[in-house]
Design a protein around this motif. Sequence first.
Motif, PDB file in Angstrom:
ATOM      1  N   ASN A 177       0.805  -1.183  -0.041  1.00 16.79           N
ATOM      2  CA  ASN A 177      -0.111   0.103  -0.074  1.00 16.79           C
ATOM      3  C   ASN A 177       0.874   1.285   0.053  1.00 16.79           C
ATOM      4  O   ASN A 177       0.731   2.063  -0.770  1.00 16.79           O
ATOM      5  CB  ASN A 177      -0.948   0.056   1.061  1.00 16.79           C
ATOM      6  N   ARG A 178       1.826   1.083   0.815  1.00 16.34           N
ATOM      7  CA  ARG A 178       2.799   2.534   0.843  1.00 16.34           C
ATOM      8  C   ARG A 178       3.351   2.586  -0.353  1.00 16.34           C
ATOM      9  O   ARG A 178       3.655   3.934  -0.889  1.00 16.34           O
ATOM     10  CB  ARG A 178       3.733   2.224   1.993  1.00 16.34           C
TER      11      ARG A 178
ATOM     12  N   MET B 199       2.736   1.907  -3.486  1.00 10.92           N
ATOM     13  CA  MET B 199       2.017   2.113  -4.485  1.00 10.92           C
ATOM     14  C   MET B 199       1.379   3.478  -4.384  1.00 10.92           C
ATOM     15  O   MET B 199       1.136   4.342  -5.381  1.00 10.92           O
ATOM     16  CB  MET B 199       0.768   1.050  -4.840  1.00 10.92           C
ATOM     17  N   GLU B 200       1.283   3.963  -3.064  1.00 12.21           N
ATOM     18  CA  GLU B 200       0.878   5.471  -2.857  1.00 12.21           C
ATOM     19  C   GLU B 200       2.062   6.216  -3.082  1.00 12.21           C
ATOM     20  O   GLU B 200       1.818   7.227  -3.644  1.00 12.21           O
ATOM     21  CB  GLU B 200       0.562   5.628  -1.315  1.00 12.21           C
ATOM     22  N   LEU B 201       3.131   5.905  -3.292  1.00  9.71           N
ATOM     23  CA  LEU B 201       4.237   6.543  -3.528  1.00  9.71           C
ATOM     24  C   LEU B 201       4.602   6.782  -4.963  1.00  9.71           C
ATOM     25  O   LEU B 201       5.336   7.396  -5.678  1.00  9.71           O
ATOM     26  CB  LEU B 201       5.743   5.897  -2.926  1.00  9.71           C
TER      27      LEU B 201
ATOM     28  N   LEU C 230      -6.718  -2.646  -2.535  1.00  9.37           N
ATOM     29  CA  LEU C 230      -5.478  -2.466  -3.606  1.00  9.37           C
ATOM     30  C   LEU C 230      -6.036  -3.547  -4.611  1.00  9.37           C
ATOM     31  O   LEU C 230      -5.688  -3.007  -5.902  1.00  9.37           O
ATOM     32  CB  LEU C 230      -4.237  -2.910  -2.999  1.00  9.37           C
TER      33      LEU C 230
ATOM     34  N   SER D  22      -8.508  -1.990  -7.038  1.00  6.61           N
ATOM     35  CA  SER D  22      -7.837  -0.961  -7.714  1.00  6.61           C
ATOM     36  C   SER D  22      -7.137  -1.512  -8.980  1.00  6.61           C
ATOM     37  O   SER D  22      -7.121  -1.245 -10.253  1.00  6.61           O
ATOM     38  CB  SER D  22      -7.003   0.148  -6.924  1.00  6.61           C
TER      39      SER D  22
ATOM     40  N   HIS E 132      -8.621   2.935 -11.400  1.00  3.99           N
ATOM     41  CA  HIS E 132      -9.169   4.041 -10.576  1.00  3.99           C
ATOM     42  C   HIS E 132      -8.930   5.364 -11.246  1.00  3.99           C
ATOM     43  O   HIS E 132      -8.218   5.552 -12.197  1.00  3.99           O
ATOM     44  CB  HIS E 132      -8.334   4.146  -9.221  1.00  3.99           C
TER      45      HIS E 132
ATOM     46  N   PHE F 184      -8.303   7.984  -4.118  1.00  2.09           N
ATOM     47  CA  PHE F 184      -7.667   7.808  -2.844  1.00  2.09           C
ATOM     48  C   PHE F 184      -6.401   8.626  -2.713  1.00  2.09           C
ATOM     49  O   PHE F 184      -5.738   9.106  -4.044  1.00  2.09           O
ATOM     50  CB  PHE F 184      -7.580   6.490  -2.558  1.00  2.09           C
ATOM     51  N   THR F 185      -5.794   8.702  -1.311  1.00  2.86           N
ATOM     52  CA  THR F 185      -4.474   9.448  -1.320  1.00  2.86           C
ATOM     53  C   THR F 185      -3.353   8.465  -2.411  1.00  2.86           C
ATOM     54  O   THR F 185      -3.299   7.301  -2.493  1.00  2.86           O
ATOM     55  CB  THR F 185      -3.922   9.370   0.007  1.00  2.86           C
ATOM     56  N   GLY F 186      -2.701   9.298  -3.164  1.00  2.00           N
ATOM     57  CA  GLY F 186      -1.686   8.657  -4.014  1.00  2.00           C
ATOM     58  C   GLY F 186      -2.005   8.448  -5.426  1.00  2.00           C
ATOM     59  O   GLY F 186      -1.403   8.123  -6.254  1.00  2.00           O
ATOM     60  N   ALA F 187      -3.460   8.549  -5.633  1.00  2.00           N
ATOM     61  CA  ALA F 187      -3.935   8.373  -7.187  1.00  2.00           C
ATOM     62  C   ALA F 187      -3.776   9.809  -7.620  1.00  2.00           C
ATOM     63  O   ALA F 187      -4.651  10.352  -7.865  1.00  2.00           O
ATOM     64  CB  ALA F 187      -5.420   8.030  -6.949  1.00  2.00           C
TER      65      ALA F 187
END
Length: 485
Positions: free
Chosen positions: A91-92, A94-96, A207, A210, A215, A220-223
């Motif tokens: 998750n971390r 992929m948000e980066l 995740l 998505s 998405h 969401f955060t990071g998209a």
Amino acid sequence: MSSRSILFVAQAQFVMALFPRCKEAGFEVGLADTLSGALNFIKKSKPEAVFSRIRFPGYRIENLLAEAAGAMGDFPPVYAFTDAGSAEEANRLMELGAQDYWLEPLAWDKVEAVTACAPRSVQTEVQPQPARPTTSVKKSIDIIGRHPVILRVLALARQVARSKATVLIAGESGTGKEKFARFLHNNSDRSSGPFVAINCAALPEHLLESELFGHEKGAFTGAIGRKLGKFELATGGSILLDEISEMDMGLQAKLLRVLQEQEIDRVGGTETVKVDTRVLATTNRRLDEYVKDGKFRQDLYYRLNVIPLKLPALRERGDDVLLLADFFVNSYCRDYGLPKLGFSADARRWLLEYDWPGNVRELQNLMERAVLLAGTGPIETAHFLLDEDAWPLGEDMAAVCQTAAAGFAADMASVSGGSLAAGGSLTDADTGSILPLAEMERHLILRSLDQTQGNRTQAANLLGISVRTLRNKLNEYRQLGMEIP
């Protein structure tokens, strides 16, 4: 120089096995083990994708993702892989900005799928494109085997390959379920389209949703941009839902709608998107039992199980073990530039007697190990090294064998009342009669255990038998009330 390139950021031993496949597909392959080396290759060769280990001495993928985020769209997609992952880390990263998160070993199937279908940049919004026929020669998928049980499954796979029916491929881990899925795709009317695979057990529900359906920017955060899901990327081709039994119940309901309506909703989107994708699924579970236990939706099970393929375990395939072993050995000899290797008679006997709990995958890994250890050959049972602590190597092993051989000779002389001369016979010292074979067998087995301090693997090697045979003999002796060390 090739007009297409890809970059691996890792130590060579983790990715070098993929290089021949990459070159066959027409890629220039880059390898970097530092951030600066990776950035230099990206600037010079503009690779279509970067495949990076998450961390190793002197390197962390977060620094590469930070460079990608600051490149304002002029940066290839980055795919992360690791030997020990977690949902939180996935998750971390992929948000980066990482495009995907995989567990090792890194498979060519995944590299091939994303280089055929992935957008050029993580920042660029890309509209769905219709599948185009591939310009490279499609590699055939050979299912190796002559046993009737595998031939029946293969015949059914050929019969249904050209249909659009959903296929559920079941079997133990390592039996080749994904290979059969690729066989179905390559022999279908969709073979010129993409083959996209996703492991349903590798990502948490949000995740995975998505990844499957895509998405929209800001969902969401990071998209930071629109991302196409696997179903859209597989339009015109096939999608493989690996380990479908591990999918969350809530997501199962959404998948059922996709199968029934052939349409998806991107996360954070307002428009329904039509898709044209054949669905293949695999499982190593008894899905019917999962349905009874309330762990899997019954309606989805029936929708997936239109064509069931049940793959046999390797232990059920008889001499196919030898066919597969020869195939893998020849393949690895070519990959490593080694002369062709064969098996000793003991090694072939061992291959047939072993239970293969890891099935074909275990056999493949074992053959790679044997090729690397055998030198000029032939391959012996000692080269399989199933137990890392079982075999002393080199001079140590020779010393054990010599010690045991000397012990055998001394003991046989004492049992027979004299020396064991060439062509002589083993006889009882008192009666002069020949000792029973079973008695001599038991004596040799106990002597080998004594010489190896009870190590059954070493003892079996000294005797020239498999560990399984040795264990069976020891069980027989125990049932007769004998003491076994």
